[in-house]
Design an enzyme around this catalytic site. Structure first.
Site, PDB file in Angstrom:
ATOM      1  N   ASP A 154       0.819  -1.223   0.000  1.00  0.00           N
ATOM      2  CA  ASP A 154       0.000   0.000   0.000  1.00  0.00           C
ATOM      3  C   ASP A 154       0.849   1.267   0.000  1.00  0.00           C
ATOM      4  O   ASP A 154       0.334   2.367  -0.217  1.00  0.00           O
ATOM      5  CB  ASP A 154      -0.941   0.015   1.221  1.00  0.00           C
ATOM      6  CG  ASP A 154      -2.000  -1.074   1.122  1.00  0.00           C
ATOM      7  OD1 ASP A 154      -2.257  -1.560   0.007  1.00  0.00           O
ATOM      8  OD2 ASP A 154      -2.566  -1.448   2.165  1.00  0.00           O
ATOM      9  N   LYS A 207      -5.996  -2.716  -7.023  1.00  0.00           N
ATOM     10  CA  LYS A 207      -6.280  -2.017  -5.764  1.00  0.00           C
ATOM     11  C   LYS A 207      -7.443  -1.039  -5.993  1.00  0.00           C
ATOM     12  O   LYS A 207      -8.160  -1.157  -6.969  1.00  0.00           O
ATOM     13  CB  LYS A 207      -5.020  -1.306  -5.265  1.00  0.00           C
ATOM     14  CG  LYS A 207      -3.904  -2.277  -4.869  1.00  0.00           C
ATOM     15  CD  LYS A 207      -4.303  -3.095  -3.670  1.00  0.00           C
ATOM     16  CE  LYS A 207      -3.228  -4.101  -3.278  1.00  0.00           C
ATOM     17  NZ  LYS A 207      -3.703  -5.042  -2.252  1.00  0.00           N
TER      18      LYS A 207
HETATM   19  C1  S3P Z   1      -5.311  -5.692   3.563  1.00  0.00           C
HETATM   20  C2  S3P Z   1      -4.554  -6.455   2.716  1.00  0.00           C
HETATM   21  C3  S3P Z   1      -3.935  -5.941   1.482  1.00  0.00           C
HETATM   22  C4  S3P Z   1      -3.871  -4.413   1.487  1.00  0.00           C
HETATM   23  C5  S3P Z   1      -5.178  -3.813   1.914  1.00  0.00           C
HETATM   24  C6  S3P Z   1      -5.533  -4.257   3.318  1.00  0.00           C
HETATM   25  C7  S3P Z   1      -5.912  -6.321   4.764  1.00  0.00           C
HETATM   26  O1  S3P Z   1      -4.703  -6.346   0.361  1.00  0.00           O
HETATM   27  O2  S3P Z   1      -3.506  -3.944   0.210  1.00  0.00           O
HETATM   28  O3  S3P Z   1      -5.096  -2.402   1.876  1.00  0.00           O
HETATM   29  O4  S3P Z   1      -6.380  -5.598   5.660  1.00  0.00           O
HETATM   30  O5  S3P Z   1      -5.934  -7.553   4.824  1.00  0.00           O
HETATM   31  P1  S3P Z   1      -4.463  -7.770  -0.364  1.00  0.00           P
HETATM   32  O6  S3P Z   1      -4.829  -8.838   0.553  1.00  0.00           O
HETATM   33  O7  S3P Z   1      -5.362  -7.732  -1.569  1.00  0.00           O
HETATM   34  O8  S3P Z   1      -3.006  -7.785  -0.734  1.00  0.00           O
END
Ligand code: S3P
Length: 442
Positions: free
Chosen positions: A330, A357
């Site tokens: 992120d 995203k």
């Molecule tokens: C998150 C996991 C990440 C991250 C998101 C929050 C979480 O996404 O990019 O902002 O809280 O589990 P991904 O699981 O798609 O990588």
């Protein structure tokens, strides 16, 4: 719309960033599924986390907001009803912009004795959900995409008997892992999720504190497993959410961009699965030190950042890829902006996940940095930033992506002229007081 100018003096002082978004979501979800009350302090009151609260209220969970009488600290109290306490809701659950709410809730809903439906805003309705539909189906759940396009709205048929699975996820994703583990709490056998690298493990840490039998195993090559033996009830607890390193990242970068700056960012979560930005920036020569480190539960520390001139590795370049990517996914928009101001080339690779995203963050970062005068190329799995060309202010189209709005607000500090963030309200998704906190330093 908000207009910002190049920084006219060094940034100095203390910054408190709001609570960690990932941990805040989980504190509500696991609190709802626990027996007894869960008291949360440091909770992030942003649009995404409020979507999670709203969904659980619709499922019959009472969630109060109060000030602790002893010290006036804002506290969220979740009156959990245990694993089998959620009640049927006739309305479609609405998750706003929140991928975490959508994917984790679906894991929970797949195991309930009632049917449900879940969807979110335009961005959510474009994000890939087959990555959770596939493993949940293998577990015996009945989850489908209403439009048949692999995206939300998702229709979830209840009353299914779930089975534990061994699931090998090709990408490190905490949302996918947590979704499977939450369904696994209701399964008739063990659930193991394998990942090429350990994604953020807040679910494992917090579920363990709530009483679940769950742990991580990391192999020599860095690949990881989360292993859950279901059957243990969850018990309500007190949770203090640390500050969000993803929000701290904007001030870390700001201090590294404006000569003479010194910032102390207090009480930030420094879980190793989230700290890639610190590791990578230190390798680039950033003067970052941790103070008051507290390792218990979710580790946290104060982060002291001093302006430093960054450098590449050999051949005046720096490569970011592999296992570092999930630990800073992120923060990559912010790192790309920072790299644009450094006097070397930065190659970001193995980061194709950026495309799915809140916006396609390869395209949106490259377009906006190009508009500011940066020499940058998009690649299939990242971008190449030829740093050092002077940046100039321009209109920033954030595509309603909160991380774009904040990264380019920081870019303005190094850009000649005026930078206008066109749809600035999207910072409410993760950091409602961002512009106030930034203005305080300017
Ligand atoms: C998150 C996991 C990440 C991250 C998101 C929050 C979480 O996404 O990019 O902002 O809280 O589990 P991904 O699981 O798609 O990588």
């Amino acid at each position: 719309m908000i207009s910002l100018e190049k920084a006219s003096h060094p940034l100095k002082g203390d910054v408190f960033v709001p609570g960690d978004k990932s941990i805040s979501h989980r504190s509500i979800m696991f609190g709802a599924l626990a027996e007894g009350t869960t008291e949360i302090t440091g909770f992030l009151e942003s649009a995404d986390c409020l979507s999670t609260i709203d969904c659980f209220r619709k499922l019959g969970i009472i969630i109060d907001h109060s000030m602790r009488p002893t010290n006036g600290v804002p506290t969220i109290t979740v009156h959990g009803k245990g694993l089998h306490g959620l009640t049927d809701t006739s309305s479609t659950l609405y998750t706003g912009n929140s991928g975490t709410t959508t994917r984790l809730m679906t894991g929970i809903l797949a195991a309930q004795p009632f049917d449900s439906a879940i969807t979110g805003d335009n961005s959510i309705e474009k994000r890939p959900m087959n990555r959770i539909i596939k493993p949940l189906t293998q577990m015996g759940a009945d989850v489908s995409s209403m439009m048949g396009n692999g995206c939300a709205p998702l229709i979830i048929k209840g009353r299914r008997k779930l089975h534990g699975i061994n699931y090998r996820n090709p990408v490190a994703s905490a949302q996918v892992k947590s979704c499977i583990l939450l369904a696994g709490l209701y399964a008739d056998g063990d659930t193991v999720v394998y990942e090429p690298a350990l994604s953020r493990n807040h679910s494992e840490i917090m579920l363990q504190s709530f009483g679940a039998d769950i742990h991580n195993e990391i192999a020599r090559d860095g690949s990881a497993a989360a292993i859950l033996h279901p059957g243990m009830p969850l018990h309500g607890m007190k949770i203090n959410v640390p500050g969000d390193i993803s929000s701290a990242a904007y001030f870390i970068a700001a201090a590294l961009m404006v000569p003479g700056s010194e910032l102390l960012i207090r009480n930030v979560g420094i879980n190793k699965t989230r700290c890639g930005i610190l590791t990578v920036l230190k390798q680039m020569g950033a003067d970052i030190t941790l103070q008051n480190v507290n390792e218990s539960g979710e580790p946290r520390a104060d982060i002291f950042v001093k302006y430093s001139e960054l450098h590449g590795n050999q051949n005046n370049r720096f490569e970011i890829g592999g296992k570092d990517i999930p630990t800073m996914i992120d923060e990559l928009p912010m790192v790309a902006v920072l790299a644009a101001t450094a006097n070397f080339d930065t190659i970001i690779k193995d980061a194709a996940e950026l495309k799915v995203k809140e916006s396609d963050r390869i395209a949106t970062v490259v377009d906006n940095l190009t508009a500011m005068g940066c020499d940058i190329e998009a690649t299939d799995d990242g971008m190449i930033i030829h740093g050092g060309k002077p940046l100039h202010g321009t209109d920033i189209n954030t595509h309603n992506d909160h991380r774009l709005a904040m990264s380019f607000a920081i870019a303005s500090l190094a850009a000649e002229g005026t930078t206008r963030i066109l749809d600035d309200a999207c910072v409410n998704i993760s950091y409602p007081s961002f512009f106030t906190d930034l203005q305080r330093l300017l």
